[in-house]
Design an enzyme around this catalytic site. Structure first.
Site, PDB file in Angstrom:
ATOM      1  N   THR A 188       0.852  -1.190   0.000  1.00  0.00           N
ATOM      2  CA  THR A 188       0.000   0.000   0.000  1.00  0.00           C
ATOM      3  C   THR A 188       0.885   1.236   0.000  1.00  0.00           C
ATOM      4  OG1 THR A 188      -1.844  -1.080   1.134  1.00  0.00           O
ATOM      5  CG2 THR A 188      -1.763   1.309   1.242  1.00  0.00           C
ATOM      6  N   PHE A 203       1.128   5.239   0.718  1.00  0.00           N
ATOM      7  CA  PHE A 203       0.493   6.234   1.570  1.00  0.00           C
ATOM      8  C   PHE A 203       0.951   7.632   1.188  1.00  0.00           C
ATOM      9  CE2 PHE A 203       0.485   2.282   3.844  1.00  0.00           C
ATOM     10  CZ  PHE A 203      -0.726   2.266   4.510  1.00  0.00           C
TER      11      PHE A 203
END
Length: 286
Positions: A175, A177
């Site tokens: 992921t 960010f």
């Protein structure tokens, strides 16, 4: 004085890991929000100096709500961090797999573990605020029939057992960010630009926009489209491209590009995440 940081989720989440890694060695004072908008609002109203939010996942793609909120609240992107996602099935100590009837996790967490969950079709799935809050929910409910999908950090924080490790479908699951702020920040080392634009509503408009990057040797690393409110089948395009605004050639290309767009705004120019997880991604691609 500590930096006030607004962080999505709560301690133990992947966003928490991104925050701790990005601000390592700095004196920070985190405040946690259960919704993406909580974080963006805190930054926009300057209650927090920075905010940390997930923006895209290598398995499930862009997190569109975050793109929309950053644009709506006129926030800037000042940094990024990649975190490897390693989902685990967390339970109360002593729980066995056959005891489980319900599973809590963030919708992204459930989605990223679809293959594993298909083997347990009898389980009732509960989309929840975040992976870490799902772990906390299991702790609070004290019910051995309930489990959470989260990481090992959350298991340690909330006194849970890791019943099954690595249940996400994609073992190379990451992921990305965003670190956001109310004001743009620039540094000589900045090498990535995030911008948003709308093209003229005519054939080939996006092709010509992207041609500016291609013919000027600028590497575009991400493109995300979002619908224009009240304008059916017209879109905002969020684009990441490598470059530094202090470079005269880069600035010239973007100025020329802006003249051919109905709307054009640079959201940030920041240092891209290098090393660690990013190097592992590159080795895997190789």
């Amino acid at each position: 004085m500590p930096l006030n940081i607004a962080c999505f989720g709560q301690p133990g989440s992947y966003t928490y890991e991104a925050m701790k890694s990005y601000f390592a060695g700095k004196n920070i004072s985190p405040a946690y929000g259960s919704h993406f908008e909580d974080v963006v609002q805190a930054v926009a109203t300057r209650q927090a100096r920075y905010g940390v939010l997930p923006i895209e996942n290598s398995s499930t793609g862009g997190i569109t709500d975050v793109y929309d909120l950053i644009h709506r609240y006129d926030c800037c992107v000042v940094g990024e961090k990649y975190v490897k996602v390693e989902h685990c099935l967390l339970t109360l100590p002593g729980t066995k797999l056959e005891d489980i009837r319900e599973v809590y996790s963030h919708p992204q967490g459930l989605n990223q573990c679809r293959s594993y969950l298909k083997h347990h079709g009898e389980w009732q799935l509960h989309p929840y605020f975040s992976t870490s809050q799902s772990a906390e929910q299991v702790q609070k409910m004290e019910d051995p029939h309930i489990a959470a999908i989260a990481n090992k950090t959350a298991a340690d924080m909330y006194g849970l057992d890791v019943l099954v490790e690595h249940i996400n479908d994609n073992t190379m699951n990451y992921t990305r960010f965003f670190i956001i702020a109310a004001d743009m920040e620039q540094s000589p080392e900045a090498d990535k630009i995030t911008l948003v634009l709308t093209t003229q509503h005519r054939p080939g408009a996006l092709y010509h926009v992207l041609g500016y990057f291609f013919y000027n040797g600028m590497n575009m690393t991400h493109l995300e489209s979002r619908p224009l409110k009240g304008r059916p089948f017209e879109y905002f395009f969020h684009i990441d491209v490598m470059g530094n605004l202090r470079n005269p050639a880069t600035s010239r290309v973007l100025r020329n590009l802006a003249e051919h767009c109905n709307y054009f705004k640079i959201l940030g120019n920041y240092v891209s995440d290098q090393g660690g997880n990013v190097d592992e991604i590159r080795r895997h691609r190789g």
